[in-house]
Scaffold this motif. Structure first.
Motif, mmCIF file in Angstrom:
data_model
loop_
_atom_site.group_PDB
_atom_site.id
_atom_site.type_symbol
_atom_site.label_atom_id
_atom_site.label_comp_id
_atom_site.label_asym_id
_atom_site.label_seq_id
_atom_site.Cartn_x
_atom_site.Cartn_y
_atom_site.Cartn_z
ATOM 1 N N ARG A 26 0.841 -1.198 0.000
ATOM 2 C CA ARG A 26 0.000 0.000 0.000
ATOM 3 C C ARG A 26 0.877 1.249 0.000
ATOM 4 O O ARG A 26 0.813 2.083 0.894
ATOM 5 C CB ARG A 26 -0.944 -0.007 1.198
ATOM 6 C CG ARG A 26 -1.992 -1.109 1.138
ATOM 7 C CD ARG A 26 -2.988 -1.017 2.277
ATOM 8 N NE ARG A 26 -3.994 -2.061 2.224
ATOM 9 C CZ ARG A 26 -5.109 -2.003 1.502
ATOM 10 N NH1 ARG A 26 -5.343 -0.937 0.769
ATOM 11 N NH2 ARG A 26 -5.973 -2.990 1.518
ATOM 12 N N ILE A 82 -6.716 14.521 -1.312
ATOM 13 C CA ILE A 82 -6.556 13.332 -0.472
ATOM 14 C C ILE A 82 -6.715 13.695 1.000
ATOM 15 O O ILE A 82 -7.433 13.030 1.751
ATOM 16 C CB ILE A 82 -5.172 12.693 -0.714
ATOM 17 C CG1 ILE A 82 -5.073 12.145 -2.143
ATOM 18 C CG2 ILE A 82 -4.905 11.582 0.301
ATOM 19 C CD1 ILE A 82 -3.673 11.699 -2.529
ATOM 20 N N ILE A 83 -6.052 14.767 1.406
ATOM 21 C CA ILE A 83 -6.052 15.161 2.815
ATOM 22 C C ILE A 83 -7.417 15.670 3.266
ATOM 23 O O ILE A 83 -7.947 15.243 4.297
ATOM 24 C CB ILE A 83 -4.975 16.235 3.057
ATOM 25 C CG1 ILE A 83 -3.590 15.623 2.893
ATOM 26 C CG2 ILE A 83 -5.128 16.850 4.446
ATOM 27 C CD1 ILE A 83 -2.469 16.618 2.979
ATOM 28 N N ARG A 106 -9.907 12.917 3.417
ATOM 29 C CA ARG A 106 -9.436 11.742 4.157
ATOM 30 C C ARG A 106 -9.538 10.480 3.296
ATOM 31 O O ARG A 106 -10.037 9.431 3.723
ATOM 32 C CB ARG A 106 -10.208 11.580 5.472
ATOM 33 C CG ARG A 106 -9.983 12.727 6.441
ATOM 34 C CD ARG A 106 -10.727 12.528 7.759
ATOM 35 N NE ARG A 106 -10.338 11.305 8.452
ATOM 36 C CZ ARG A 106 -9.234 11.161 9.178
ATOM 37 N NH1 ARG A 106 -8.384 12.174 9.294
ATOM 38 N NH2 ARG A 106 -8.963 10.013 9.774
ATOM 39 N N HIS A 107 -9.051 10.598 2.078
ATOM 40 C CA HIS A 107 -9.014 9.469 1.158
ATOM 41 C C HIS A 107 -7.678 8.731 1.306
ATOM 42 O O HIS A 107 -6.700 9.279 1.822
ATOM 43 C CB HIS A 107 -9.179 9.950 -0.285
ATOM 44 C CG HIS A 107 -10.441 10.714 -0.525
ATOM 45 N ND1 HIS A 107 -11.688 10.129 -0.524
ATOM 46 C CD2 HIS A 107 -10.653 12.040 -0.765
ATOM 47 C CE1 HIS A 107 -12.612 11.038 -0.752
ATOM 48 N NE2 HIS A 107 -12.017 12.206 -0.902
ATOM 49 N N LEU A 121 -6.515 6.475 3.211
ATOM 50 C CA LEU A 121 -5.947 6.430 4.558
ATOM 51 C C LEU A 121 -5.120 5.168 4.810
ATOM 52 O O LEU A 121 -4.269 5.149 5.701
ATOM 53 C CB LEU A 121 -7.072 6.521 5.594
ATOM 54 C CG LEU A 121 -7.824 7.859 5.647
ATOM 55 C CD1 LEU A 121 -8.960 7.787 6.661
ATOM 56 C CD2 LEU A 121 -6.875 8.998 5.987
ATOM 57 N N LYS A 122 -5.370 4.124 4.040
ATOM 58 C CA LYS A 122 -4.646 2.869 4.246
ATOM 59 C C LYS A 122 -3.297 2.847 3.532
ATOM 60 O O LYS A 122 -2.552 1.875 3.644
ATOM 61 C CB LYS A 122 -5.499 1.693 3.763
ATOM 62 C CG LYS A 122 -6.792 1.506 4.548
ATOM 63 C CD LYS A 122 -7.583 0.319 4.013
ATOM 64 C CE LYS A 122 -8.876 0.127 4.794
ATOM 65 N NZ LYS A 122 -9.672 -1.022 4.272
ATOM 66 N N TYR A 123 -3.004 3.927 2.802
ATOM 67 C CA TYR A 123 -1.778 3.968 2.016
ATOM 68 C C TYR A 123 -0.739 4.898 2.632
ATOM 69 O O TYR A 123 -1.073 5.892 3.278
ATOM 70 C CB TYR A 123 -2.075 4.452 0.597
ATOM 71 C CG TYR A 123 -2.907 3.500 -0.224
ATOM 72 C CD1 TYR A 123 -2.312 2.554 -1.052
ATOM 73 C CD2 TYR A 123 -4.296 3.554 -0.183
ATOM 74 C CE1 TYR A 123 -3.077 1.687 -1.816
ATOM 75 C CE2 TYR A 123 -5.071 2.690 -0.941
ATOM 76 C CZ TYR A 123 -4.458 1.759 -1.758
ATOM 77 O OH TYR A 123 -5.215 0.902 -2.511
ATOM 78 N N GLU A 124 0.523 4.565 2.388
ATOM 79 C CA GLU A 124 1.619 5.482 2.698
ATOM 80 C C GLU A 124 1.943 6.227 1.403
ATOM 81 O O GLU A 124 2.127 5.610 0.349
ATOM 82 C CB GLU A 124 2.850 4.720 3.181
ATOM 83 C CG GLU A 124 4.001 5.646 3.555
ATOM 84 C CD GLU A 124 5.225 4.897 4.068
ATOM 85 O OE1 GLU A 124 6.103 5.549 4.650
ATOM 86 O OE2 GLU A 124 5.293 3.662 3.875
#
Length: 270
Positions: free
Chosen positions: A60, A77-78, A81-82, A84-87
């Motif tokens: 991810r 994205i921020i 809050r999209h 969220l499971k990714y770095e």
């Protein structure tokens, strides 16, 4: 122009706020300017902009590459809050230099006045170590015709594996926006403001649709400019200005557009 407008109208702030509590000017001062656009992206780029060991097995990892439109995308994205499971790591490539990999000398393709800026800098080749480590690569830019036409070659020369995914974010342009025109206007008035996109922006997005796989192309312009005669709304449904200059997004524009594109193909796969 916006800065001058804000200076001239700052003395009227209390009057505006008392006039029905309209937050239009304070919103612009905080979230409708260049400082807001670049802040989050630049901060991520300067604090250990590399992937952690914790995400090696999770697959991810996202690298976001591009210019101020990539900064806009990061804000989407921020704010929403999209992902969220990714770095997420980021890499900046100036719009003057464009995203390109290929056999031609890119300096010969870049405008002469910008070649000095782009010499040994703002080149996607410097992002390749991050690309090799990422599971998802997102390219976002204010595409010029020459880089858009060569994008299939650029994508091929990234040498991605079958396990990696790539997405291309198209350009957006809401036409010229003058925030001063909407001061002290009613919600009803603001919600009626629509504009046509410049022909050049539509041309570039059409070119991208024709040259790359539609399953990886995010045509923001087509998704959000759905008014009569394909016009673009300048305000969100709750009366917030989407773009302060016609190209870049306010905080509210980032939230609004992000919610649209992440609910639709192809980003809804993430």
């Amino acid at each position: 122009m916006l800065a001058l407008f804000l200076i001239r109208t700052a003395d009227n702030r209390s009057m505006i706020m008392n006039n029905g509590g309209d937050p239009y000017l304070p919103d612009l001062q905080k979230y409708g300017n260049w400082k807001y656009v670049v802040k989050a992206f630049d901060y991520r780029a300067t604090i250990n902009n590399s992937f952690s060991n914790a995400t090696i097995k999770s697959k991810r990892r996202i690298v976001l590459i591009g210019d101020s439109f990539a900064q806009d995308f990061y804000n989407m994205i921020i704010e929403g809050r999209h992902l969220l499971k990714y770095e997420i790591c980021v890499f900046y490539v100036s719009a003057r230099c464009q995203i390109y990999i290929g056999p031609e000398d890119r300096l010969n393709l870049i405008e002469a006045r910008h070649r000095h800026t782009c010499t040994n800098a703002y080149d996607i080749k410097y992002a390749l170590p991050l690309v090799r480590q990422a599971n998802i690569i997102i390219l976002a830019g204010f595409w010029q015709e020459w880089s858009a036409r060569r994008l299939p070659s650029t994508l091929k020369l990234l040498n991605l594996t079958k396990q990696q995914q790539v997405f291309v974010i198209g350009a957006k342009n809401f036409g010229k926006v003058n925030p001063a025109l909407y001061m002290n206007k009613s919600m009803e008035y603001r919600l009626k403001q629509y504009q046509n996109s410049p022909a050049e922006a539509l041309k570039i997005n059409q070119l991208l649709e024709e040259t790359i796989d539609k399953s990886i192309f995010v045509n923001i312009q087509k998704m959000v400019c759905t008014g009569r005669n394909v016009t673009c709304s300048l305000f969100t449904r709750d009366g917030k200005l989407i773009s302060h200059d016609g190209l870049h997004l306010t905080k509210f524009g980032a939230l609004h557009i992000g919610n649209i594109i992440f609910k639709n193909k192809p980003l809804n796969r993430l």
